[in-house]
Design an enzyme around this catalytic site. Structure first.
Site, short mmCIF file in Angstrom:
data_model
loop_
_atom_site.label_atom_id
_atom_site.label_comp_id
_atom_site.label_asym_id
_atom_site.label_seq_id
_atom_site.Cartn_x
_atom_site.Cartn_y
_atom_site.Cartn_z
N CYS B 130 0.85 -1.20 0.00
CA CYS B 130 0.00 0.00 0.00
C CYS B 130 0.88 1.25 0.00
O CYS B 130 0.63 2.21 -0.72
CB CYS B 130 -0.96 0.00 1.18
SG CYS B 130 -0.17 -0.19 2.79
N GLY B 163 -3.66 -5.49 9.46
CA GLY B 163 -4.01 -6.83 9.90
C GLY B 163 -2.79 -7.62 10.32
O GLY B 163 -1.66 -7.14 10.21
N PRO B 164 -3.02 -8.85 10.80
CA PRO B 164 -1.90 -9.68 11.27
C PRO B 164 -0.84 -9.93 10.20
O PRO B 164 0.35 -10.01 10.51
CB PRO B 164 -2.57 -10.98 11.73
CG PRO B 164 -4.00 -10.89 11.36
CD PRO B 164 -4.32 -9.49 10.98
N THR B 166 0.23 -7.93 7.80
CA THR B 166 1.11 -6.77 7.72
C THR B 166 2.03 -6.72 8.94
O THR B 166 3.23 -6.47 8.83
CB THR B 166 0.27 -5.48 7.69
OG1 THR B 166 -0.66 -5.60 6.62
CG2 THR B 166 1.13 -4.25 7.49
N ARG B 167 1.47 -6.98 10.10
CA ARG B 167 2.23 -6.84 11.34
C ARG B 167 3.36 -7.86 11.44
O ARG B 167 4.46 -7.53 11.86
CB ARG B 167 1.29 -7.00 12.54
CG ARG B 167 0.35 -5.83 12.66
CD ARG B 167 -0.78 -6.11 13.63
NE ARG B 167 -1.53 -4.88 13.82
CZ ARG B 167 -1.16 -3.93 14.67
NH1 ARG B 167 -0.10 -4.07 15.42
NH2 ARG B 167 -1.87 -2.82 14.76
#
Lengths: 338, 305
Positions: B130, B163-164, B166-167
């Site tokens: 993104c 969200g998970p 990305t994290r």
């Protein structure tokens, strides 16, 4: 001499990097590490102020490649372990691998106090590399104790050997520091640390109340050299502990000499809590924003004080130094109307 | 001599936040017809919403899709990099063109206003991140009117919108985005920084682009090029905007691309379309909007081929 009651980490060469706009030289690192090592400081942290990979437009470019500074520190220290800081999202795993190859022994992985889950891959990698892993929960004044403990537990579950309560904004009163350390001490199996800033002139006091609660690790910076109005001054903490009968493992007089003769000349004015520094603590703003805010204030003809207050109002977190420009431009556009 | 073309049949694999947001956007496409939403979790909210819209929704995974591959032309992958690495050769074998919204980077990285036309024939195209979709166009806008020795971006998103996936993969985000600033944006060196901000109410996605400028830069040309690019991106991401005119800051900077005397700073904000996630999640919006843009271009290529 009995065993130290806590482990001291001196971050002059990391947090202090903010105060000198990341212009440390190899020569300064050699002299500071020599002095601290001789005084008996067990852990010395060296990196760009914003951690590995921090050299950038957003945080300021390093004068000397931090890996050269880390290498110098590792080669110079005879007893002390060398530590590095890294913020996921700024540094990357390869930076940790390089630091480990150089001979660093401690990796401190820092996230905002609500975002511990972004540290999982870095804490795990640190352990795989044989490093001691420390979780660093920044801006810890922004959340209540239950929320902070939940985040600390995540870091512990990834393998952290210690989790720090980090008062990045120097905004905690003694009661707030005490409650957070006590909550982590009662809820974690691993060690607990405190990293205090002196914006409210409470850095040494907060470190001492943390000791009352059984804190295992404490950060200092010699002369307080660090972001905002500075950190917990190592030589003052060591002297105050000695007077209280708390063993630190550090020689108070050698530590005073290191402060006066080696670190003080780097930035003689360090230690003053001026209005901007105090405002950081008062408004709860990330300490390393201070010098960037002054630069932007000058460039756009606005007041640094107004920038800091607006940053606090917007709840900007560590790493968002770009928002200083955003705020300065908006204030300039709004003109002199306050 | 225009003729009414049939819409190109497509499927989405992955029924999470990104896949579901994409589903709503594809509903409005004049060129693409979403015929299936493929997930693995029977209780997925995305699949339930697809059914409600009358779209075939299955939790039987990619095998289900490959059994009927002939009914589709393009597949949008909205799972994870790991899953896409497994699926990509199977799509290719089945004759499906893939638009990859994960950071797997199997196909060439694509940013619609920069290099879309260069890769219309590729069996697989990748949408980077993104942050990459938000910032690479600006780096390119500066680089097309003069050299950019070094570009740096700071992408800040609301904690709730990360969200998970990305994290747990923040390292991949920063590395993939950094590379794209160079490979697609045209900078000589690049660095990406990502920040999660938990403030309530959630912050709109923010992106700041810094480009080092060569000594003979033309302020007017650079500013005009950036503003034109913002207008171009906002055609498909309506909430994409500059917070102020591009800022030219004169100071000596010792960048990884060498010493420069000035930088241009573009402060960007993205307000999402609110299709599935609320408007603060501009980071989801720019990904799915770019995916639709790329999918439509691929479809038009298929029709004319």
């Amino acid at each position: 001499m009995s065993a130290p009651l806590f482990r001291l980490t001196d971050s002059t060469l990391r947090d202090g990097s903010h105060a000198v706009r990341h212009q440390f030289t190899v020569d300064q690192v050699r002299k500071v590490v020599t002095a601290l090592d001789n005084a008996g400081v067990p852990v010395i942290e060296v990196t760009h102020g914003d951690g590995l990979g921090g050299s950038s437009f957003n945080y300021g470019f390093s004068h000397t490649d931090e890996m050269d500074l880390v290498t110098t520190a590792v080669e110079t220290a005879r007893r002390a372990k060398i530590a590095v800081l890294m913020l996921p999202g700024i540094g990357i795993k390869d930076d940790l691998r390089r630091a480990a190859e150089i001979g660093v022994r401690v990796a401190r992985i820092a996230t905002h106090c609500t975002e511990a889950d972004i540290s999982e891959q870095h804490i795990k990698l640190s352990k795989e590399l044989g490093l001691e892993a420390v979780g660093f929960l920044m801006m810890a004044h922004m959340v209540e104790t239950d929320a902070l403990l939940a985040q600390a537990r995540l870091m512990e579950s990834y393998g952290a050997d210690c989790v720090y309560v980090v008062d990045s904004a120097g905004a905690m009163t003694m009661g707030e520091a005490r409650r957070r350390v006590a909550a982590l001490k009662s809820g974690l199996q691993c060690q607990v640390g405190i990293h205090a800033h002196n914006n409210l002139s409470l850095a040494v006091a907060n470190s001492l109340v943390a000791l009352d609660e059984g804190v295992d690790q404490i950060d200092g910076c010699t002369t307080g050299l660090g972001a905002g109005a500075g950190n917990c001054p190592t030589e003052v903490l060591v002297a105050a502990c000695a007077k209280s009968g708390i063993e630190t493992g550090v020689d108070p007089l050698a530590m005073m000499d290191a402060a006066e003769e080696v670190v003080r000349p780097i930035r003689p004015e360090q230690g003053v809590i001026d209005r901007d520094g105090l405002l950081l603590g008062y408004a709860g703003v990330y300490g390393s924003f201070l010098l960037h805010a002054r630069r932007a204030a000058e460039r756009y003809g606005v007041d640094a004080k107004d920038i800091l207050i607006e940053l606090g109002r917007r709840k900007v977190v560590g790493g968002q130094e770009d928002m200083i420009i955003d705020v300065a431009v908006e204030l300039a556009r709004a003109g002199t109307v306050h | 001599m225009t003729t009414r073309m049939a819409k190109t049949p497509v499927a989405i694999v992955g029924s999470g936040n990104i896949g579901t947001d994409l589903m709503f956007k594809l509903q409005r496409s004049a060129h693409l017809e979403l015929r299936a939403m493929v997930g693995v979790d029977p209780d997925s909210d995305g699949l339930a919403r697809a059914r409600k819209l009358g779209i075939e929704a299955t939790y039987e995974g990619v095998d289900w899709l490959l059994e009927r591959a002939a009914q589709f032309r393009i597949v949008f992958e909205a799972t994870s990099a790991w899953v896409h690495r497994q699926n990509a050769p199977r799509y290719h074998h089945a004759g499906l063109q893939a638009v990859d919204l994960t950071p797997a980077r199997i196909g060439p990285p694509v940013v619609p206003p920069v290099n879309l036309n260069a890769h219309l024939g590729a069996p697989n195209v990748n949408l980077i991140t993104c942050g990459g979709q938000a910032t690479v166009p600006i780096v390119h806008a500066v680089a097309r009117v003069g050299p950019v020795p070094y570009a740096e971006i700071v992408s800040a998103v609301a904690s709730k919108s990360a969200g998970p996936g990305t994290r747990q993969n923040i390292d991949e985000f920063t590395r993939t985005t950094s590379r794209a600033l160079v490979e697609v944006g045209g900078a000589q060196h690049g660095k990406a920084i990502m920040v999660l901000n938990p403030a309530e109410p959630p912050i709109l996605m923010r992106n700041t682009v810094y480009c080092a400028l060569a000594d003979d830069y033309d302020e007017h040309l650079v500013a005009k090029s950036i503003e034109e690019m913002v207008a171009e991106v906002s055609e498909y991401v309506p909430g994409y905007r500059l917070k102020s005119a591009p800022l030219f800051e004169k100071e000596v900077f010792h960048t990884p691309g060498g010493k420069v005397s000035a930088r241009v700073v573009a402060l960007l904000e993205i307000e999402g379309g609110g299709d599935y996630f609320p408007p603060y999640a501009g980071n989801l919006d720019i990904m799915t909007a770019a995916a639709v843009r790329v999918g439509e271009a691929l479809a038009q290529q298929l029709v004319t081929a």
